[in-house]
Design a protein around this motif. Structure first.
Motif, mmCIF file in Angstrom:
data_model
loop_
_atom_site.group_PDB
_atom_site.id
_atom_site.type_symbol
_atom_site.label_atom_id
_atom_site.label_comp_id
_atom_site.label_asym_id
_atom_site.label_seq_id
_atom_site.Cartn_x
_atom_site.Cartn_y
_atom_site.Cartn_z
ATOM 1 N N HIS A 1 0.869 -1.179 0.000
ATOM 2 C CA HIS A 1 0.000 0.000 0.000
ATOM 3 C C HIS A 1 0.905 1.229 0.000
ATOM 4 O O HIS A 1 1.886 1.274 0.748
ATOM 5 N N ALA B 1 0.779 4.083 1.284
ATOM 6 C CA ALA B 1 0.886 4.868 2.518
ATOM 7 C C ALA B 1 1.711 4.167 3.595
ATOM 8 O O ALA B 1 1.963 4.759 4.648
ATOM 9 N N HIS C 1 -5.545 17.100 3.034
ATOM 10 C CA HIS C 1 -5.369 15.872 2.270
ATOM 11 C C HIS C 1 -4.563 14.831 3.044
ATOM 12 O O HIS C 1 -4.749 13.628 2.860
ATOM 13 N N VAL C 2 -3.669 15.296 3.918
ATOM 14 C CA VAL C 2 -2.871 14.373 4.728
ATOM 15 C C VAL C 2 -3.769 13.535 5.633
ATOM 16 O O VAL C 2 -3.600 12.322 5.756
ATOM 17 N N LYS D 1 -6.935 12.863 5.199
ATOM 18 C CA LYS D 1 -7.745 11.958 4.387
ATOM 19 C C LYS D 1 -6.919 10.771 3.889
ATOM 20 O O LYS D 1 -7.427 9.645 3.814
ATOM 21 N N ASP D 2 -5.659 11.012 3.544
ATOM 22 C CA ASP D 2 -4.787 9.913 3.108
ATOM 23 C C ASP D 2 -4.629 8.877 4.213
ATOM 24 O O ASP D 2 -4.686 7.663 3.959
ATOM 25 N N LYS E 1 -7.752 6.773 4.743
ATOM 26 C CA LYS E 1 -7.879 5.724 3.726
ATOM 27 C C LYS E 1 -6.923 4.571 4.017
ATOM 28 O O LYS E 1 -7.273 3.399 3.861
ATOM 29 N N ALA E 2 -5.712 4.905 4.458
ATOM 30 C CA ALA E 2 -4.724 3.865 4.763
ATOM 31 C C ALA E 2 -5.173 3.009 5.940
ATOM 32 O O ALA E 2 -5.005 1.780 5.930
ATOM 33 N N HIS F 1 1.107 14.717 0.748
ATOM 34 C CA HIS F 1 0.366 13.503 1.088
ATOM 35 C C HIS F 1 0.777 12.989 2.468
ATOM 36 O O HIS F 1 1.847 13.319 2.986
ATOM 37 N N TYR G 1 1.496 9.744 5.128
ATOM 38 C CA TYR G 1 1.980 8.367 5.168
ATOM 39 C C TYR G 1 2.115 7.918 6.621
ATOM 40 O O TYR G 1 2.425 8.726 7.503
#
Length: 215
Positions: free
Chosen positions: A81, A83, A118-119, A121-122, A125-126, A151, A153
């Motif tokens: 993945h 992230a 966005h960080v 939200k990323d 999702k991860a 982004h 991680y």
């Protein structure tokens, strides 16, 4: 890969000295042979790099600290993945991982680096992906999430094997949406380390007291 493994086992591990003094504080590196360099320390392990292999890191568990076998199993279960890091090899007490570049959210607060929405939200999702893989996202906080090229991680999944729920990411998101994003995102300020550490330790104390009252 084989040449790097030889460097780990012949040049790094025999001369490395690390110690975990307190399970709630980062491990201490007493000696790290040249040209290896430390890139981070967690409560149970240290992460180092070799200049000839900049895209790989070695995570070494301190003597007496648990969780190594569980972390290996987590990497095997989570698969690929974007992230998350990836485990290419593991030895008796270390993992060879893909290096995750970026600045931790903790360091972003310190340096006054804006953390875009966005960080968050990323990472959401991860973590959802990890749950689909049968894992339980655990211990996700400002030092385990990095910002890189806009982004987010996750750099530490070692506790994803634990089954009990963890509210750290939920609490961090609440603070982000209610305080950080409306007031500090467009006008970030540099927060001193002593303030950040005070917040971190106060939060930990609050969670302990809350758990004690529940029992």
């Amino acid at each position: 890969m084989n040449s790097f493994i030889e460097k780990i086992e012949n040049e790094l591990l025999p001369h490395l000295a690390i110690e975990s003094i307190n399970p709630y504080d980062p491990v201490v590196i007493h000696h790290l042979p040249s040209p290896w360099k430390a890139v981070g320390t967690g409560n149970y392990a240290a992460v180092v790099i070799h200049p000839d292999y900049p895209d790989l890191v070695v995570k070494i568990y301190a003597p007496g600290r648990p969780g190594f076998a569980e972390e290996v199993a987590v990497y095997q279960q989570i698969g690929d993945h974007p992230a998350y890091s990836k485990c290419y090899h593991y030895g008796e007490n270390y993992l060879m991982l893909k290096r995750m570049y970026g600045t931790t959210l903790f360091e972003c607060f310190h340096q006054g680096i804006p953390i875009p929405l966005h960080v968050i939200k990323d990472v959401d999702k991860a973590l959802s992906y990890a749950q689909q893989k049968g894992l339980t996202p655990h211990d996700i906080h400002g030092k385990n999430v990095v910002l890189h090229n806009g982004h987010g991680y996750v750099v530490d999944i070692s506790d994803f094997y634990k089954e009990e729920p963890c509210s750290k990411w939920k609490d961090l998101k609440k603070a982000y949406y209610k305080l950080y994003y409306p007031f500090f995102y467009r006008h970030p300020i540099k927060i001193p380390y002593f303030v950040l550490n005070f917040i971190r330790k106060s939060y930990r104390l609050f969670k302990k007291m809350k758990a004690a009252f529940k029992n």
